[in-house]
Write a protein that holds these residues in place. Structure first.
Motif, short mmCIF file in Angstrom:
data_model
loop_
_atom_site.label_atom_id
_atom_site.label_comp_id
_atom_site.label_asym_id
_atom_site.label_seq_id
_atom_site.Cartn_x
_atom_site.Cartn_y
_atom_site.Cartn_z
N GLY A 156 0.74 -1.36 0.07
CA GLY A 156 0.02 0.03 0.23
C GLY A 156 0.84 1.17 -0.18
N SER A 157 0.28 2.20 0.50
CA SER A 157 0.96 3.72 0.68
C SER A 157 2.37 3.42 1.59
CB SER A 157 0.28 4.65 0.94
OG SER A 157 -0.78 4.31 2.44
N ARG A 158 2.70 2.57 2.38
CA ARG A 158 3.70 2.44 3.24
C ARG A 158 4.97 2.20 2.27
NH1 ARG A 158 5.40 2.73 8.52
NH2 ARG A 158 3.28 3.55 8.45
N LEU A 159 4.64 1.85 1.36
CA LEU A 159 6.02 1.57 0.13
C LEU A 159 6.68 3.18 0.20
CD1 LEU A 159 7.62 -0.23 -1.52
CD2 LEU A 159 5.93 0.16 -3.52
N LEU A 160 5.98 4.05 0.11
CA LEU A 160 6.88 5.35 -0.18
C LEU A 160 7.81 5.69 0.91
CD1 LEU A 160 6.66 7.68 -1.93
CD2 LEU A 160 4.95 8.86 -0.43
N LYS A 161 7.25 5.21 2.24
CA LYS A 161 8.10 5.68 3.39
C LYS A 161 9.31 4.31 3.31
CE LYS A 161 4.72 7.57 6.46
NZ LYS A 161 3.80 7.47 7.46
N ALA A 162 8.80 3.29 2.75
CA ALA A 162 9.91 2.22 2.89
C ALA A 162 11.17 2.59 1.87
CB ALA A 162 9.38 1.13 2.26
N PHE A 163 10.93 3.25 0.72
CA PHE A 163 12.23 3.68 0.00
C PHE A 163 12.93 4.64 0.65
CE2 PHE A 163 9.26 3.14 -3.87
CZ PHE A 163 9.74 1.62 -4.15
N SER A 164 12.64 5.65 1.33
CA SER A 164 13.42 6.39 2.19
C SER A 164 14.14 5.46 3.25
CB SER A 164 12.62 7.47 3.08
OG SER A 164 12.08 8.25 2.22
N TYR A 165 13.38 4.71 3.99
CA TYR A 165 14.10 3.69 5.04
C TYR A 165 15.05 2.82 4.57
CZ TYR A 165 14.23 -0.17 8.52
OH TYR A 165 14.75 -1.20 9.41
N PHE A 166 14.91 2.39 3.10
CA PHE A 166 15.94 1.40 2.70
C PHE A 166 17.10 2.27 2.32
CE2 PHE A 166 12.36 -1.03 0.47
CZ PHE A 166 12.37 -1.62 1.66
N LYS A 167 17.12 3.52 1.91
CA LYS A 167 18.53 4.27 1.74
C LYS A 167 19.12 4.38 3.14
CE LYS A 167 16.60 7.10 -2.14
NZ LYS A 167 16.44 8.43 -2.58
N LEU A 168 18.32 4.87 4.08
CA LEU A 168 19.02 4.85 5.45
C LEU A 168 19.62 3.50 5.83
CD1 LEU A 168 16.19 6.80 7.50
CD2 LEU A 168 18.56 7.66 6.78
N LEU A 169 18.78 2.37 5.59
CA LEU A 169 19.40 0.80 5.96
C LEU A 169 20.70 0.74 5.11
CD1 LEU A 169 19.23 -1.91 7.02
CD2 LEU A 169 17.82 -2.45 5.13
N HIS A 170 20.73 1.15 3.67
CA HIS A 170 22.04 0.94 3.13
C HIS A 170 23.22 1.86 3.61
CE1 HIS A 170 20.83 -1.83 0.07
NE2 HIS A 170 19.53 -1.35 0.08
N GLU A 171 23.07 3.13 4.25
CA GLU A 171 23.89 3.92 4.90
C GLU A 171 24.33 3.23 6.07
OE1 GLU A 171 24.95 6.67 3.40
OE2 GLU A 171 23.89 6.18 1.93
N ARG A 172 23.53 2.73 6.83
CA ARG A 172 23.89 1.78 7.93
C ARG A 172 25.00 0.74 7.57
NH1 ARG A 172 18.53 -0.44 10.83
NH2 ARG A 172 20.12 -1.61 11.82
N LEU A 173 24.69 0.08 6.57
CA LEU A 173 25.32 -1.12 6.09
C LEU A 173 26.82 -0.76 5.69
CD1 LEU A 173 22.58 -3.14 4.23
CD2 LEU A 173 23.62 -3.75 6.59
N ARG A 174 26.80 0.43 5.09
CA ARG A 174 28.10 0.94 4.74
C ARG A 174 29.15 1.13 5.82
NH1 ARG A 174 25.66 4.70 0.83
NH2 ARG A 174 25.61 3.90 -0.88
N ASN A 175 28.76 1.40 6.99
CA ASN A 175 29.31 1.86 8.05
C ASN A 175 29.78 0.78 8.84
OD1 ASN A 175 29.23 4.61 7.52
ND2 ASN A 175 27.01 4.77 8.48
#
Length: 266
Positions: free
Chosen positions: A247-266
């Protein structure tokens, strides 16, 4: 007379747009709200926590797997919204004695777009539905550009304990893992396979282990236990809503995924 098919292919006929809606799917309750249909929602589950105020303004009719049939009947709904994964076929069949039951089936992002379009037609909110699909189309395109140069890694996404279970093939979670450049080591298994931790290295030796916040709320001791059976995997606690709510939650998910990948880089 309006005739529309749900995502299981069932044909429904409506004289007018349904105006008394019961939603038995938390993510779809959120979508109905975001489509401007709050006033038409009359019943929800105890797990429908977004937006939070609905729990005090709408009738709670049970969970997703156990419902209060009589409470639902007394509300005199025009339509009940269910989901193939969230609600059992038995529940859908029984509820069909009350009114039409619209069943969604979301395995891919494409299915998600279809559901939003369907709701636009079903509830006469096509403009709002189109706005949401436009926003999601833009966000998806933007995320694909972001992710294209990020290294592909092997992952296991745990959803349950006692027994341990993970997301497998033909699931929305698996689709979002792929979108994030994660190879699901259980992507060739059934939808939610039981996992023997001691076999995890042989079955794929993941780089990453994701422990979801729902449906089972994993704790630090679970991360320690699972980690003992891996070679080099990094264990990450993730927000289950972002990987499993459609549903509409997917919009927030894309922002969350970017933050997740930033965490994985560190």
């Amino acid at each position: 007379m309006k005739q529309l098919r749900d995502q299981l292919g069932k044909l429904h006929s409506f004289e007018t747009a349904p105006s008394r809606i019961i939603s038995l799917v938390p993510s779809q309750t959120e979508l109905l709200y975001d489509l401007g249909l709050e006033d038409k929602i009359i019943g929800i589950t105890k797990f429908c926590v977004h937006p939070y105020h609905l729990k005090s303004t709408k009738k709670i009719v049970g969970g997703t797997k156990k419902i209060h049939f009589e409470k639902i009947k007394l509300l005199q709904p025009d339509i009940i919204i269910c989901n193939k994964e969230e609600n059992t076929a038995e529940i859908v069949e029984r509820l069909s004695e009350i009114c039409p039951v619209w069943v969604t089936n979301i395995v891919s992002v494409k299915d998600n777009f279809q559901m939003i379009s369907d709701f636009g037609q079903l509830f006469n909110c096509r403009t709002e539905a189109q706005k949401w699909n436009d926003k999601l189309t833009f966000a998806l395109s933007d995320f694909k550009k972001y992710i294209k140069d990020i290294e592909i890694k092997k992952a296991a996404y745990f959803i349950w304990k006692n027994p341990y279970m993970a997301a497998g093939n033909d699931t929305y979670i698996d689709e979002l893992l792929k979108l994030n450049h994660f190879i699901n080591i259980y992507g060739d298994k059934d939808r939610y396979p039981e996992i023997e931790l001691k076999k995890m290295r042989l079955e794929g030796d993941p780089d990453l282990i994701f422990l979801s916040s729902e449906p089972y709320p994993f704790k630090e001791e679970d991360a320690f236990e699972i980690g003992r059976f891996t070679h080099h995997a990094k264990t990450i606690f993730v927000d289950g809503e972002m990987f499993s709510w459609h549903g509409s939650r997917l919009l927030k998910a894309f922002s969350y995924f970017k933050l997740l990948h930033e965490r994985l880089r560190n």
